[in-house]
Write a protein that holds these residues in place. Structure first.
Motif, PDB file in Angstrom:
ATOM      1  N   PHE A   5       1.378  -8.281  -2.260  1.00 49.76           N
ATOM      2  CA  PHE A   5       2.494  -8.878  -2.991  1.00 49.76           C
ATOM      3  C   PHE A   5       3.213  -9.826  -2.065  1.00 49.76           C
ATOM      4  CE2 PHE A   5       2.216  -4.768  -5.334  1.00 49.76           C
ATOM      5  CZ  PHE A   5       1.829  -5.325  -6.534  1.00 49.76           C
ATOM      6  N   GLU A   6       3.703 -10.912  -2.648  1.00 51.92           N
ATOM      7  CA  GLU A   6       4.385 -11.885  -1.803  1.00 51.92           C
ATOM      8  C   GLU A   6       5.879 -11.928  -2.053  1.00 51.92           C
ATOM      9  OE1 GLU A   6       2.103 -15.256  -2.852  1.00 51.92           O
ATOM     10  OE2 GLU A   6       0.328 -14.357  -1.930  1.00 51.92           O
ATOM     11  N   ASP A   7       6.262 -11.821  -3.320  1.00 53.04           N
ATOM     12  CA  ASP A   7       7.652 -12.065  -3.676  1.00 53.04           C
ATOM     13  C   ASP A   7       8.531 -10.888  -3.279  1.00 53.04           C
ATOM     14  OD1 ASP A   7       9.956 -12.913  -4.688  1.00 53.04           O
ATOM     15  OD2 ASP A   7       9.234 -13.213  -6.733  1.00 53.04           O
ATOM     16  N   GLU A   8       9.240 -11.035  -2.169  1.00 53.05           N
ATOM     17  CA  GLU A   8       9.979  -9.892  -1.626  1.00 53.05           C
ATOM     18  C   GLU A   8      11.352  -9.686  -2.251  1.00 53.05           C
ATOM     19  OE1 GLU A   8      10.258  -7.227   0.339  1.00 53.05           O
ATOM     20  OE2 GLU A   8       8.081  -7.120   0.372  1.00 53.05           O
ATOM     21  N   GLN A   9      11.971 -10.786  -2.769  1.00 52.93           N
ATOM     22  CA  GLN A   9      13.325 -10.590  -3.257  1.00 52.93           C
ATOM     23  C   GLN A   9      13.329 -10.060  -4.682  1.00 52.93           C
ATOM     24  OE1 GLN A   9      15.007 -14.539  -2.960  1.00 52.93           O
ATOM     25  NE2 GLN A   9      15.241 -14.614  -5.162  1.00 52.93           N
ATOM     26  N   GLY A  10      12.140  -9.798  -5.184  1.00 58.38           N
ATOM     27  CA  GLY A  10      12.002  -9.345  -6.552  1.00 58.38           C
ATOM     28  C   GLY A  10      12.936  -8.239  -6.970  1.00 58.38           C
ATOM     29  N   VAL A  11      13.240  -7.344  -6.049  1.00 55.75           N
ATOM     30  CA  VAL A  11      14.063  -6.191  -6.393  1.00 55.75           C
ATOM     31  C   VAL A  11      15.399  -6.604  -7.007  1.00 55.75           C
ATOM     32  CG1 VAL A  11      14.882  -3.993  -5.511  1.00 55.75           C
ATOM     33  CG2 VAL A  11      13.122  -5.257  -4.280  1.00 55.75           C
ATOM     34  N   ILE A  13      25.003 -13.289  -5.349  1.00 50.83           N
ATOM     35  CA  ILE A  13      25.320 -12.386  -4.225  1.00 50.83           C
ATOM     36  C   ILE A  13      24.644 -12.883  -2.955  1.00 50.83           C
ATOM     37  CG2 ILE A  13      25.600 -10.332  -5.660  1.00 50.83           C
ATOM     38  CD1 ILE A  13      22.724  -9.550  -4.521  1.00 50.83           C
ATOM     39  N   MET A  14      25.023 -12.270  -1.841  1.00 50.05           N
ATOM     40  CA  MET A  14      24.293 -12.496  -0.605  1.00 50.05           C
ATOM     41  C   MET A  14      23.143 -11.484  -0.578  1.00 50.05           C
ATOM     42  SD  MET A  14      25.722 -14.841   1.138  1.00 50.05           S
ATOM     43  CE  MET A  14      27.242 -15.750   0.939  1.00 50.05           C
ATOM     44  N   HIS A  15      21.976 -11.954  -0.200  1.00 47.96           N
ATOM     45  CA  HIS A  15      20.866 -11.005  -0.064  1.00 47.96           C
ATOM     46  C   HIS A  15      21.279  -9.936   0.955  1.00 47.96           C
ATOM     47  CE1 HIS A  15      17.013  -9.295   0.968  1.00 47.96           C
ATOM     48  NE2 HIS A  15      16.457  -9.928  -0.056  1.00 47.96           N
ATOM     49  N   PRO A  16      21.210  -8.666   0.597  1.00 51.07           N
ATOM     50  CA  PRO A  16      21.732  -7.603   1.471  1.00 51.07           C
ATOM     51  C   PRO A  16      21.130  -7.614   2.871  1.00 51.07           C
ATOM     52  CG  PRO A  16      21.223  -6.719  -0.673  1.00 51.07           C
ATOM     53  CD  PRO A  16      20.702  -8.124  -0.660  1.00 51.07           C
ATOM     54  N   ARG A  17      19.927  -8.106   3.006  1.00 54.67           N
ATOM     55  CA  ARG A  17      19.278  -8.101   4.315  1.00 54.67           C
ATOM     56  C   ARG A  17      19.239  -9.493   4.926  1.00 54.67           C
ATOM     57  NH1 ARG A  17      13.991  -8.860   4.932  1.00 54.67           N
ATOM     58  NH2 ARG A  17      13.621  -8.286   2.776  1.00 54.67           N
ATOM     59  N   LEU A  18      18.856 -10.493   4.102  1.00 61.00           N
ATOM     60  CA  LEU A  18      18.694 -11.849   4.633  1.00 61.00           C
ATOM     61  C   LEU A  18      20.024 -12.558   4.796  1.00 61.00           C
ATOM     62  CD1 LEU A  18      15.656 -12.866   2.410  1.00 61.00           C
ATOM     63  CD2 LEU A  18      15.604 -12.245   4.822  1.00 61.00           C
ATOM     64  N   GLY A  19      21.022 -12.170   3.998  1.00 59.70           N
ATOM     65  CA  GLY A  19      22.330 -12.796   4.093  1.00 59.70           C
ATOM     66  C   GLY A  19      22.396 -14.168   3.442  1.00 59.70           C
ATOM     67  N   THR A  20      21.373 -14.517   2.668  1.00 61.69           N
ATOM     68  CA  THR A  20      21.366 -15.820   1.989  1.00 61.69           C
ATOM     69  C   THR A  20      21.723 -15.624   0.510  1.00 61.69           C
ATOM     70  OG1 THR A  20      19.013 -15.464   1.680  1.00 61.69           O
ATOM     71  CG2 THR A  20      19.673 -16.902   3.497  1.00 61.69           C
ATOM     72  N   PRO A  21      22.265 -16.675  -0.126  1.00 63.96           N
ATOM     73  CA  PRO A  21      22.667 -16.505  -1.528  1.00 63.96           C
ATOM     74  C   PRO A  21      21.467 -16.329  -2.455  1.00 63.96           C
ATOM     75  CG  PRO A  21      23.355 -18.674  -0.641  1.00 63.96           C
ATOM     76  CD  PRO A  21      22.556 -18.004   0.406  1.00 63.96           C
ATOM     77  N   ILE A  22      21.576 -15.354  -3.348  1.00 64.82           N
ATOM     78  CA  ILE A  22      20.537 -15.143  -4.361  1.00 64.82           C
ATOM     79  C   ILE A  22      21.224 -14.728  -5.663  1.00 64.82           C
ATOM     80  CG2 ILE A  22      18.595 -14.472  -2.885  1.00 64.82           C
ATOM     81  CD1 ILE A  22      19.389 -11.527  -3.636  1.00 64.82           C
ATOM     82  N   ALA A  65      19.275  -1.710  -1.643  1.00 67.92           N
ATOM     83  CA  ALA A  65      18.874  -2.297  -0.364  1.00 67.92           C
ATOM     84  C   ALA A  65      18.293  -1.255   0.581  1.00 67.92           C
ATOM     85  CB  ALA A  65      20.069  -2.984   0.287  1.00 67.92           C
ATOM     86  N   SER A  66      18.780  -0.019   0.467  1.00 71.54           N
ATOM     87  CA  SER A  66      18.378   0.966   1.472  1.00 71.54           C
ATOM     88  C   SER A  66      16.895   1.302   1.407  1.00 71.54           C
ATOM     89  CB  SER A  66      19.227   2.232   1.339  1.00 71.54           C
ATOM     90  OG  SER A  66      18.974   2.826   0.101  1.00 71.54           O
ATOM     91  N   THR A  67      16.243   1.044   0.277  1.00 67.03           N
ATOM     92  CA  THR A  67      14.800   1.319   0.215  1.00 67.03           C
ATOM     93  C   THR A  67      14.000   0.054  -0.075  1.00 67.03           C
ATOM     94  OG1 THR A  67      15.034   1.885  -2.107  1.00 67.03           O
ATOM     95  CG2 THR A  67      15.023   3.712  -0.532  1.00 67.03           C
ATOM     96  N   GLU A  68      14.689  -1.091  -0.092  1.00 64.67           N
ATOM     97  CA  GLU A  68      13.998  -2.344  -0.428  1.00 64.67           C
ATOM     98  C   GLU A  68      12.883  -2.626   0.585  1.00 64.67           C
ATOM     99  OE1 GLU A  68      13.951  -6.836   0.444  1.00 64.67           O
ATOM    100  OE2 GLU A  68      15.014  -5.333   1.584  1.00 64.67           O
ATOM    101  N   GLY A  69      11.751  -3.097   0.085  1.00 63.75           N
ATOM    102  CA  GLY A  69      10.670  -3.489   0.982  1.00 63.75           C
ATOM    103  C   GLY A  69       9.839  -2.333   1.505  1.00 63.75           C
ATOM    104  N   GLU A  70      10.210  -1.103   1.166  1.00 61.02           N
ATOM    105  CA  GLU A  70       9.415   0.032   1.636  1.00 61.02           C
ATOM    106  C   GLU A  70       8.516   0.502   0.498  1.00 61.02           C
ATOM    107  OE1 GLU A  70      11.871   3.162   3.085  1.00 61.02           O
ATOM    108  OE2 GLU A  70      12.653   1.941   4.730  1.00 61.02           O
ATOM    109  N   GLN A  71       7.266   0.606   0.790  1.00 64.11           N
ATOM    110  CA  GLN A  71       6.382   1.126  -0.239  1.00 64.11           C
ATOM    111  C   GLN A  71       6.361   2.646  -0.123  1.00 64.11           C
ATOM    112  OE1 GLN A  71       2.266  -0.041  -0.142  1.00 64.11           O
ATOM    113  NE2 GLN A  71       2.060   0.309  -2.329  1.00 64.11           N
TER     114      GLN A  71
END
Lengths: 490, 391
Positions: A138-144, A281-290, A336-342
């Motif tokens: 999977f590529e799209d990480e901000q999907g959550v 919002i700010m991306h909880p990890r990246l800090g960029t607007p989403i 955010a606390s479980t984002e990106g973890e499979q």
């Protein structure tokens, strides 16, 4: 390609031991080989001492022993004091689709007492971890954050299924048990003890039916019995949620802070059902607007995930109250606390549940399960949408028969469990001749992972008499407490 | 040849008779062997307690009522208020007098997210206070961090941002590596036993016999001095070997009384390990006795022999410790007596396969030095200077 079906739809019987990726750095020394088995020193997860990593070659289809082969990945956490042989403990992971080896760090801590005198064996069930994992790129990480169920596309799933290698019909529970027993035999153990958590209990029950002679004793923690299909989580989730509302009412601080909690929850749901929320919002990890999108299903699904553990539950009243006040940041923080973890190998999860459990679910059962005040039939969406896309197989004839093996069995249930309520444990307790069912009042899913029940498990492994255990420490687990302010009033 | 052997046998028998006659002296000589296992058990127990156990700490709180959750957190870490103190411990903790002051605005500042200062008072030069203070420190830090994490999480921030880098330690020691404390002590004690157990016999059969005029009589007999020296060596070395065996046996029994699994370690002396250790230490026993005999014969009186030889006992204790301090050891140490053996013992206790070539080499060097000592003694005993202690 979107992660959506893998991430938003993670609904299963997860064990809640902390999840750490395995880091298999293989040391050159100490190699032991026979034709199918390799075993060598290695490091996994965050365990400081070196342990043993192994691979065992097994047939993909046990009916065709000369056909395609699979390499089963496993780890042995060797007993600290091995001066006296005691039958090891094999851990059967949840999901289905959790990889046992990836849970090594947490299990090493939870089963510290057991490991003092016993090897602990962790096998990646076929389709998970490093045993031919059923996962896709999977590529799209901000999907959550910016996707909702509306974005679900069947084509994503089909595309992913096409990426899987291996014959999916062989990635079933019964073959997984054949693998586990093959690992037992290859390691030279005549008998094993098993601990199954969550779906691991289903696997454990299948093990008890198929190879009772290999088992010395069994612990079933948060049971998914054959009689109850995995996938009907509407009523059980609502039950756990209503217990939370009740416990909040009974707690002075929680009741003072959130006197109208049940009401507020329904209002947020109704609001989101009418119009989903879209926020910058700010991306909880990246800090960029989403953009953050939230609809009713996403809201309840994220709350459901919190119900699995007592620590997760402690935040739920506050999250609901803040959402009611229009502040979704606490909810975003939880996501955010479980984002990106499979946490689970989704391919295996659906392959097994869709073929072994869903065929037993009738329209009436679905309708009855959807009749609840928590998330209605929303937990069915995943299975309804995805199961038709998976290739079909049928388990063996006696797969659905109740298990009656005469093996000492300790059954644990958490009163607050949102997916495997104590009534599940009663099914197995009824059919098993030598079992004892302990219901822990202030615990949620997978009791031994978060409470002193792990000490009871250790005592049980020594005594082998499920009815003569010291359960007193369970009474000392405090009633659940809830966070009542975003700053944490003390 | 047969007659030669008969003479040696008679001489050895005579030495044994002398050595074993005084049971009490023998027991004292073997004291080391009895003390070592006790020391090992006691030291391990203390170490493990320090590593694992958290004995209760009592502090005087002021304003405890303002921070009930902090109090619960502290008592979960066995840090308790003075009210809970058992009468027997009151005196100690009164003297340590650790106080923690919680301000009355605690709850309000917490709710408003303002920083809070709580004050810990104690005499920081008092050694007994150091550990409690460290524990209070880390308990308060954990408490503070856990609230900090939650605050950020509830503001929509990924709390994993707070740990950008984690260091994961991967220990490459064999999983069955033993508790380093025990193996270290055991290694030193085994060496010392080899030197100390035979000590009194060595001095008595040399300087002692000379003062009792037994030596003169012996030398008057038609036997070679080499045989006399060999008989004395065998007798002293036997006692020192008994000391070594005793330590091994008693230690493997007594270690069972310590729960090493508490610190994730184990210790067991298998038969093969014991045999390997004995093979390794036998040359050391011979070497120690030979060196002691040599020095005792060199000295003029029994008294002098006692003090000179006593200094030799220091060697096996000092060398292993000195080697531990050295990070880069010169290669030749692997070959020397004592240092070579302690390096190999380290490997045995770590569970590493024994390098038999190294065993052979260090044993060879040790035995060669022993032989040189014996031969030169045999030669010296031919001179009246040595016999009469005139030199």
């Amino acid at each position: 390609m979107k992660t959506i079906w893998g991430k938003l739809l993670t609904i299963g019987l997860l064990s809640s031991a902390s999840h750490v990726l395995a880091n298999n750095e293989v040391l050159p020394s100490d190699k032991l080989t026979n034709e199918a088995l390799t075993l060598e020193s290695c490091h996994v997860g965050e365990i400081r001492a070196s342990v043993k990593c192994g691979k065992l070659q097994v047939p993909e289809n046990y009916q065709e022993p000369t056909g395609e082969k699979l390499l089963v990945n496993f780890v042995v956490l060797p007993a600290i004091d091995n001066s006296e042989y005691k039958a090891p403990l094999m851990f059967l992971a949840g999901g289905p689709g959790q990889a046992a080896v990836e849970l090594a760090t947490g299990l090493n801590r939870v089963f510290r007492e057991v490991r003092k005198t016993r090897d602990i064996i962790l096998v990646d069930q076929r389709g998970t971890g490093e045993t031919n994992p059923l996962s896709c790129e999977f590529e799209d990480e901000q999907g959550v954050y910016d996707t909702t169920l509306q974005d679900f596309k069947a084509s994503d799933v089909t595309e992913c299924i096409n990426q899987f290698t291996g014959n999916l019909s062989q990635f079933n529970s019964e073959n997984a048990i054949r693998d586990f027993d093959a690992v037992r035999a290859a390691l030279g153990h005549e008998k094993l003890n098993i601990y199954g958590g969550s779906y691991g209990t289903r696997a454990g029950l299948v093990y008890m039916r198929m190879f009772p002679q290999s088992l010395e004793s069994v612990v079933l923690d948060s049971v998914g019995p054959i009689e109850v299909p995995i996938g009907l989580f509407g009523q059980s989730g609502a039950r756990a949620f209503n217990l939370l509302l009740e416990n909040c009412k009974n707690s002075d601080s929680c009741n003072t802070a959130f006197p109208n909690l049940a009401d507020e929850f329904q209002q947020v749901k109704a609001r989101l059902a009418k119009a989903p929320v879209e926020l910058d919002i700010m991306h909880p990890r990246l800090g960029t607007p989403i953009t953050f999108k939230l609809d009713e299903a996403k809201f309840t699904n994220n709350l459901r995930m919190q119900l699995y553990s007592v620590s997760g539950r402690s935040l739920v009243p506050l999250v609901i109250n803040q959402a009611y006040l229009g502040n979704y940041q606490p909810l975003i923080g939880l996501m955010a606390s479980t984002e990106g973890e499979q946490m689970v190998y989704t391919g295996l999860l659906f392959n097994i549940v869709c073929n072994e459990d869903m065929p037993k679910v009738t329209e009436q059962m679905l309708a009855a399960d959807a009749e609840n005040n928590f998330d209605g039939g929303m937990s069915h969406f995943a299975f309804n949408a995805i199961c038709p896309l998976f290739p079909k197989y049928t388990p063996s004839e006696n797969f659905y028969e109740p298990v009656t093996a005469n093996i000492p069995t300790l059954i644990l249930s958490g009163e607050l469990d949102p997916v495997t309520p104590p009534s599940n444990g009663d099914y197995s307790n009824k059919t098993l001749p030598n079992s004892h069912h302990i219901v822990v009042k202030n615990a949620a899913h997978t009791v031994a992972m978060s409470t002193c029940a792990n000490k009871i498990v250790n005592e049980f492994l020594t005594k082998k008499d499920p009815k003569a255990l010291d359960e007193s420490c369970l009474d000392e687990i405090p009633d659940e407490k809830f966070m009542t302010s975003v700053n944490g009033i003390q | 040849m047969n007659a030669d052997f008969g003479q040696l046998k008679a001489l050895v028998l005579k030495e044994y008779k002398e050595a074993f006659r005084d049971k009490r002296a023998l027991m004292v000589a073997l004291m080391m062997a009895f003390m070592a296992p006790i020391m090992i058990v006691v030291m391990s127990k203390i170490m493990i307690e320090k590593m694992v156990d958290e004995p209760p700490v009592y502090i005087k709180f002021t304003g405890a009522e303002y921070a009930p959750k902090l109090m619960t957190h502290l008592s979960d870490n066995n840090i308790l208020p003075f009210a809970d103190i058992p009468e027997s411990d009151r005196g100690i903790w009164d003297e340590r007098n650790i106080t923690l002051e919680i301000p009355s605005e605690f709850a309000q500042n917490m709710a408003e997210g303002k920083p809070i200062k709580i004050h810990l008072q104690a005499d920081f030069t008092d050694k007994a206070v150091a550990t409690p203070v460290r524990r209070i420190n880390s308990a308060v830090r954990d408490f503070s961090l856990s609230i900090g994490y939650k605050r950020l999480q509830l503001r929509g921030i990924d709390v994993r941002l707070l740990n950008p880098v984690t260091l994961v330690e991967q220990d490459t020691a064999k999983p069955d590596a033993t508790f380093i404390m025990i193996s270290m002590l055991l290694g030193v004690y085994l060496m010392m036993a080899a030197f100390m157990s035979g000590l009194s016999v060595a001095i008595d059969s040399s300087a002692g016999e000379r003062e009792r005029n037994v030596l003169e009589m012996l030398l008057c007999q038609p036997v070679s001095t080499l045989k006399i020296v060999l008989a004395k060596l065998i007798s002293a070395a036997t006692i020192s070997l008994i000391g070594v065996v005793l330590i091994l046996v008693l230690t493997s029994v007594s270690v069972g009384f310590v729960d090493l699994t508490k610190v994730g370690a184990t210790f067991s002396l298998g038969l093969s390990t014991v045999v390997t250790l004995l093979i390794l230490l036998l040359p050391i026993c011979l070497f120690a006795s030979a060196a002691q005999l040599f020095l005792a014969f060199q000295s003029k009186s029994f008294k002098e022999a006692q003090s000179t030889v006593s200094i030799v006992i220091g060697i096996p204790a000092i060398i292993p410790f000195a080697m531990m301090m050295m990070d880069d050891r010169p290669q030749w140490l692997d070959w020397m007596p004592i240092s070579g053996q302690s390096l190999i013992m380290e490997d045995i206790f770590k569970g590493v396969d024994v390098n038999w070539l190294a065993v052979l080499a260090t044993s060879g060097v040790t035995l060669a030095i022993t032989a040189a000592l014996v031969l030169s003694l045999a030669k010296k005993l031919k001179s009246e200077k040595v016999v009469m202690a005139l030199s």
